[in-house]
Design a protein around this motif. Sequence first.
Motif, PDB file in Angstrom:
ATOM      1  N   LEU A   1      45.317  33.259  40.233  1.00 31.36           N
ATOM      2  CA  LEU A   1      43.904  33.653  40.233  1.00 31.36           C
ATOM      3  C   LEU A   1      43.377  33.748  41.661  1.00 31.36           C
ATOM      4  N   TRP A   2      43.672  32.742  42.464  1.00 34.85           N
ATOM      5  CA  TRP A   2      43.202  32.762  43.842  1.00 34.85           C
ATOM      6  C   TRP A   2      43.905  33.844  44.649  1.00 34.85           C
ATOM      7  N   LEU A   3      45.177  34.064  44.383  1.00 31.20           N
ATOM      8  CA  LEU A   3      45.889  35.146  45.070  1.00 31.20           C
ATOM      9  C   LEU A   3      45.294  36.504  44.720  1.00 31.20           C
ATOM     10  N   ALA A   4      44.905  36.674  43.458  1.00 27.39           N
ATOM     11  CA  ALA A   4      44.258  37.928  43.064  1.00 27.39           C
ATOM     12  C   ALA A   4      42.956  38.121  43.837  1.00 27.39           C
ATOM     13  N   GLY A   5      42.226  37.026  44.056  1.00 28.28           N
ATOM     14  CA  GLY A   5      41.011  37.115  44.864  1.00 28.28           C
ATOM     15  C   GLY A   5      41.308  37.523  46.289  1.00 28.28           C
ATOM     16  N   GLN A   6      42.424  37.028  46.826  1.00 25.96           N
ATOM     17  CA  GLN A   6      42.835  37.435  48.181  1.00 25.96           C
ATOM     18  C   GLN A   6      43.109  38.941  48.239  1.00 25.96           C
ATOM     19  N   VAL A   7      43.804  39.426  47.211  1.00 23.17           N
ATOM     20  CA  VAL A   7      44.154  40.849  47.165  1.00 23.17           C
ATOM     21  C   VAL A   7      42.905  41.713  47.058  1.00 23.17           C
ATOM     22  N   VAL A   8      42.000  41.328  46.172  1.00 23.28           N
ATOM     23  CA  VAL A   8      40.765  42.098  45.995  1.00 23.28           C
ATOM     24  C   VAL A   8      39.980  42.147  47.301  1.00 23.28           C
ATOM     25  N   THR A   9      39.922  41.027  48.001  1.00 30.30           N
ATOM     26  CA  THR A   9      39.207  40.986  49.278  1.00 30.30           C
ATOM     27  C   THR A   9      39.829  41.946  50.284  1.00 30.30           C
ATOM     28  N   ALA A  10      41.145  41.888  50.424  1.00 28.96           N
ATOM     29  CA  ALA A  10      41.826  42.764  51.381  1.00 28.96           C
ATOM     30  C   ALA A  10      41.638  44.230  51.037  1.00 28.96           C
ATOM     31  N   LEU A  11      41.783  44.561  49.766  1.00 26.34           N
ATOM     32  CA  LEU A  11      41.648  45.961  49.357  1.00 26.34           C
ATOM     33  C   LEU A  11      40.211  46.447  49.512  1.00 26.34           C
ATOM     34  N   ALA A  12      39.243  45.587  49.222  1.00 24.56           N
ATOM     35  CA  ALA A  12      37.837  45.985  49.369  1.00 24.56           C
ATOM     36  C   ALA A  12      37.514  46.278  50.828  1.00 24.56           C
ATOM     37  N   VAL A  13      37.932  45.399  51.725  1.00 22.53           N
ATOM     38  CA  VAL A  13      37.637  45.606  53.147  1.00 22.53           C
ATOM     39  C   VAL A  13      38.339  46.845  53.673  1.00 22.53           C
TER      40      VAL A  13
END
Length: 470
Positions: free
Chosen positions: A450-462
């Motif tokens: 779950l936390w890794l998915a949040g990391q991915v979403v953050t990177a892709l959004a930026v």
Amino acid sequence: MRVLAPLRRGPNLPARRTDADLVVPGVEMALLAAAVAVGLLLNARGVGLHADAAPLYATWHPHLGWGTPAALLVAAGVLCWGVRWARTAGWGRLLVAAYLAGVAWTMSLALVDGWSAGFTRRLTTQAEYLHEVPRVTDVRAMLAGFSARILDFQPDSWSTHTAGHPPGALLVFVGLDRIGLGGPTAAAVACVLVGATATVSVPVTLRALGAEEAARRVLPFLVLLPGAIWVGVSADGIFTGVVAAGLALLAVRGLVSAAIGGLLLGFALYLSYGFVLVGVLALAVVALRPRDRRPVLLAALAGVGTVVAAFTVAGFWWLDGYHLVVERYHQGWAADRPYGYWVWANAAALLLSAGPVLGPALRRTALGAARPARTVAMRWRGPDRPPVTAWLDALRGAGPTVLLPLAAALAVGAADLSGLSKAEVERIWLPFVVWLLVAAAHLPPPAQRLWLAGQVVTALAVSHLLWTVS
């Protein structure tokens, strides 16, 4: 092999407190929203933030690129198979796979902006080191006269990045040019390849300090680091790799490796003036060694001293450069950028570089540090205060997953309060970000994806909403 007892349970806290981790992202979102909103307001009023997409040094530019599907593929691979494989794979194979995945992730994020704009031309602006490489015909003369060219508004002043750093940073790219790897493409490749070594150096450090289980838990977070956006491509990627390797060499056995680590950390002092704060991390690593601390510290100091002596004999005195660079710093945008905004908005930029896992992980780390502190306080009840050594021994007993993130947080806090890091910290603080993420070892394994998915979403959004600038 010594394994940290709290990590057998995962979160280093009772399971009933897991829900508290979900409160912290709300605080992170509030901080980020405030930084964006206030940044938009200040930019609209003409305040000199010099960051169109504050708190990041970037511009708003929604877009897709060739790296988009590649980044999704890498992220899916780590989330679906990498997390489980990291727990069971042989150590050597795991490190190789992690490094290759880290390179792929970094390259994918860079290519969201395209091969040319996102990779090969990223280091070609007037402010970059490559602008100065053709002008360096004599390295010894360059070092001897380096300080005289730091200040701005003179005919031969250095470009922004060269002037803002000691000469070691420029020497890296001059060295690449001298061995036939000149030009922006080779420089960009070097930034990615060296920067991605942090995915190896940090786990190696943890394992050498007796925390292999923690190393395996942290590794996926290092691979899917949102800050990889700035590893590819900026010189700070190289800086991150050099610092991480130096610290890893202090952790592994042997005085020779400690001396080599000292050489790398000594050279890091000539990559960025701010890396004097890496000394906090270096002391933490040495303190965490189970034995031979004093000989290792002396060997490391000998390595650092060798580098300092070499640069001094060549004609560059570090302290002169530092005082001049502070003056140069206030000759530019720093004079306009308001401390009252950046002193807290920098934390929002740090969150986007480290990812949303940072808050919950540091919360658990702080609680992990409080436990031995309470033990010391109870042991020394009465009029006498506990000696400093008692507190230090308690922190050392908490292990590397507590002491290393706390040391990194202390370094970042000092840099922030100094006022010499107003903006652009999403890349400047990368060498500390990878050690802050060691705190992710305290998160419960069921929540890891779950936390890794949040990391991915953050990177892709930026990477897809903004056009980042190195």
